[in-house]
Design an enzyme around this catalytic site. Structure first.
Site, PDB file in Angstrom:
ATOM      1  N   TRP A  26       0.828  -1.212   0.000  1.00  0.00           N
ATOM      2  CA  TRP A  26       0.000   0.000   0.000  1.00  0.00           C
ATOM      3  C   TRP A  26       0.855   1.252   0.000  1.00  0.00           C
ATOM      4  O   TRP A  26       0.554   2.237  -0.679  1.00  0.00           O
ATOM      5  CB  TRP A  26      -0.992  -0.005   1.164  1.00  0.00           C
ATOM      6  CG  TRP A  26      -2.093  -0.993   0.920  1.00  0.00           C
ATOM      7  CD1 TRP A  26      -2.327  -2.144   1.604  1.00  0.00           C
ATOM      8  CD2 TRP A  26      -3.092  -0.939  -0.120  1.00  0.00           C
ATOM      9  NE1 TRP A  26      -3.404  -2.815   1.056  1.00  0.00           N
ATOM     10  CE2 TRP A  26      -3.888  -2.101   0.008  1.00  0.00           C
ATOM     11  CE3 TRP A  26      -3.378  -0.039  -1.144  1.00  0.00           C
ATOM     12  CZ2 TRP A  26      -4.967  -2.373  -0.845  1.00  0.00           C
ATOM     13  CZ3 TRP A  26      -4.446  -0.306  -1.996  1.00  0.00           C
ATOM     14  CH2 TRP A  26      -5.216  -1.464  -1.836  1.00  0.00           C
ATOM     15  N   ASP A  40      -1.551   6.199   6.782  1.00  0.00           N
ATOM     16  CA  ASP A  40      -2.632   5.416   6.182  1.00  0.00           C
ATOM     17  C   ASP A  40      -2.962   4.294   7.167  1.00  0.00           C
ATOM     18  O   ASP A  40      -2.291   3.270   7.192  1.00  0.00           O
ATOM     19  CB  ASP A  40      -2.183   4.842   4.838  1.00  0.00           C
ATOM     20  CG  ASP A  40      -3.204   3.865   4.254  1.00  0.00           C
ATOM     21  OD1 ASP A  40      -4.288   3.685   4.860  1.00  0.00           O
ATOM     22  OD2 ASP A  40      -2.907   3.278   3.194  1.00  0.00           O
ATOM     23  N   LYS A  46     -12.339  -2.051   6.739  1.00  0.00           N
ATOM     24  CA  LYS A  46     -11.585  -3.021   7.541  1.00  0.00           C
ATOM     25  C   LYS A  46     -12.018  -2.975   9.006  1.00  0.00           C
ATOM     26  O   LYS A  46     -12.453  -3.975   9.546  1.00  0.00           O
ATOM     27  CB  LYS A  46     -10.087  -2.773   7.403  1.00  0.00           C
ATOM     28  CG  LYS A  46      -9.515  -3.359   6.124  1.00  0.00           C
ATOM     29  CD  LYS A  46      -9.043  -2.345   5.133  1.00  0.00           C
ATOM     30  CE  LYS A  46      -8.647  -2.994   3.817  1.00  0.00           C
ATOM     31  NZ  LYS A  46      -7.865  -2.103   2.976  1.00  0.00           N
TER      32      LYS A  46
HETATM   33  C1  LIG Z   1      -7.365  -1.561   1.951  1.00  0.00           C
HETATM   34  C2  LIG Z   1      -6.266  -0.586   2.035  1.00  0.00           C
HETATM   35  C3  LIG Z   1      -6.154   0.499   1.155  1.00  0.00           C
HETATM   36  C4  LIG Z   1      -7.109   0.704  -0.001  1.00  0.00           C
HETATM   37  O1  LIG Z   1      -8.289   1.197   0.461  1.00  0.00           O
HETATM   38  P1  LIG Z   1      -9.461   1.647  -0.545  1.00  0.00           P
HETATM   39  O2  LIG Z   1     -10.502   2.089   0.411  1.00  0.00           O
HETATM   40  O3  LIG Z   1      -9.833   0.451  -1.347  1.00  0.00           O
HETATM   41  O4  LIG Z   1      -8.930   2.743  -1.384  1.00  0.00           O
HETATM   42  C5  LIG Z   1      -5.124   1.393   1.334  1.00  0.00           C
HETATM   43  N1  LIG Z   1      -4.238   1.248   2.325  1.00  0.00           N
HETATM   44  C6  LIG Z   1      -4.299   0.213   3.192  1.00  0.00           C
HETATM   45  C7  LIG Z   1      -3.287   0.112   4.279  1.00  0.00           C
HETATM   46  C8  LIG Z   1      -5.323  -0.728   3.078  1.00  0.00           C
HETATM   47  O5  LIG Z   1      -5.376  -1.745   3.935  1.00  0.00           O
END
Ligand SMILES: *Cc1c(COP(=O)(O)O)cnc(C)c1O
Length: 360
Positions: free
Chosen positions: A102, A172, A196
């Site tokens: 990511w 993030d 999540k």
């Molecule tokens: C799932 C995830 C993303 C992507 O998220 P979206 O909502 O699909 O854009 C980005 N960063 C991390 C750490 C993730 O687990």
């Protein structure tokens, strides 16, 4: 109703209690005669739901008053561009810490807007560790430092918050937010896709320090400016109302569990059970350096990959689903977010032992 233990990395399990409340309120929210999904986002009913969700998130995460909380769309992926658009503030340089897939995507997007300095990277170690902070090549003139506290695909997680001095730290937190207490004041921005650990897909939560709002690149779409959403209470356009409502129910559920200290205890215990089962067997293995193993996403491989499909099939027959590893990594991955009950982890551990007995 027959529910399985769903180990999906996202969208992922919701607390069953939350689904039950949502079901009870589905067609008639508290005597309004309407479903939340039928309400005007500007009506007093939805405004009260939205405000309460923010109040509860602020309480659960102990968010200081000089931070704004935004309920947006576009996923964490849109934040990969909104961060540079808003936080460069005339600067042309940003630091990124690369510890997984990511982070790599965040860097690729940032390169459209600025010079990215990858101040540390565990790519040479295939992302199975986190570079020691003393080795980071941070630029003191960078506009910000971006990192990914939990890399969802590799299952590698920071156990402490990096020190970046006066340079805003941006995280993030998609796959780790609300899993343990954190000191929000150490961050410039925290963002997370909801699917999540917060609620259903379609909602993105952004927690942004006030001084980082209002200096966006002005040739960018107005929807990418944090100020647009701050000035309009996340209602510049129609927000994802139902997801916002469900997120609010999840925040209240976390409060009832005893808040983030209680969640952290349960999460640590769940993760330890699973890692012990893996480490105490010669049949399963996890390659991540022990001190950086994720509490939320636990990848593991079988000694014999020919058994992968039998493992997945039999797990499914036992009500344990979505254990297939990410396509880039292979093997298995058990995502055990807040809503995965401890019994789900216990059931997985028993199944793994039993499968090993028959096939090991
Ligand atoms: C799932 C995830 C993303 C992507 O998220 P979206 O909502 O699909 O854009 C980005 N960063 C991390 C750490 C993730 O687990």
């Amino acid at each position: 109703m027959s529910r399985v233990f769903n180990f999906s990395a996202g969208p992922a399990m919701m607390p069953e209690e939350v689904l039950q409340i949502a079901r009870e309120e589905l067609a008639d929210w508290k005597g309004s005669g309407m479903s939340v999904m039928e309400m005007s986002h500007r009506g007093k009913e939805f405004v009260s739901i939205a405000e309460q969700a923010e109040v509860d998130l602020r309480a659960v995460m102990n968010i200081p008053d000089n931070y704004k909380v935004l309920f947006l769309q576009g996923g964490a992926s849109l934040q990969f561009s909104m961060v540079p658009i808003n936080v460069l503030r005339g600067n042309k340089k940003a630091d990124y810490i690369l510890t997984g897939s990511w982070g790599k995507k965040a860097i690729a997007e940032a390169k459209r807007f600025c010079d990215v300095n990858v101040a540390a990277s565990s790519l040479p170690q295939k992302f199975m560790t986190i570079p020691d902070e003393s080795s980071w090549q941070l630029n003191k003139d960078a506009a910000y430092v971006h990192y990914t506290p939990n890399e969802t695909i590799e299952g590698v997680e920071f156990q402490s918050i990096p020190e970046t001095g006066d340079v805003p730290l941006i995280a993030d937190m998609s796959s780790t937010i609300l899993s343990r207490p954190i000191d929000v004041a150490k961050f410039g921005i925290i963002y997370a896709g909801a699917q999540k650990n917060i609620g259903p897909a379609g909602l993105t939560v952004v927690i942004v320090r006030e001084d980082l709002v209002g200096q966006a690149l002005d040739d960018m779409p107005v929807m990418t400016h944090y100020s647009t959403h701050v000035d309009n209470g996340s209602m510049y356009n129609t927000p994802p109302t139902y997801g916002w409502y469900l997120a609010g129910l999840v925040f209240q559920w976390i409060k009832r569990q005893g808040g983030l200290h209680a969640m952290a205890k349960i999460n640590e215990r769940k993760a330890n059970k699973l890692y012990s089962a893996i480490d105490n067997s010669s049949f399963y293995s996890n390659p991540v350096e022990k001190q950086y193993r994720s509490w939320m996403n636990v990848p593991f491989i079988l000694a014999n990959a020919d058994l992968d499909s039998a493992f997945l099939r039999e797990a499914k027959d036992n009500g344990l689903v979505t254990l297939k590893g990410h396509r880039s990594v292979g093997g298995m991955r058990a995502s055990i977010y807040n809503a995965m009950p401890e019994e789900g982890v216990d059931a997985l551990v028993s199944f793994m032992a039993e499968f090993e007995r028959r096939n090991g």
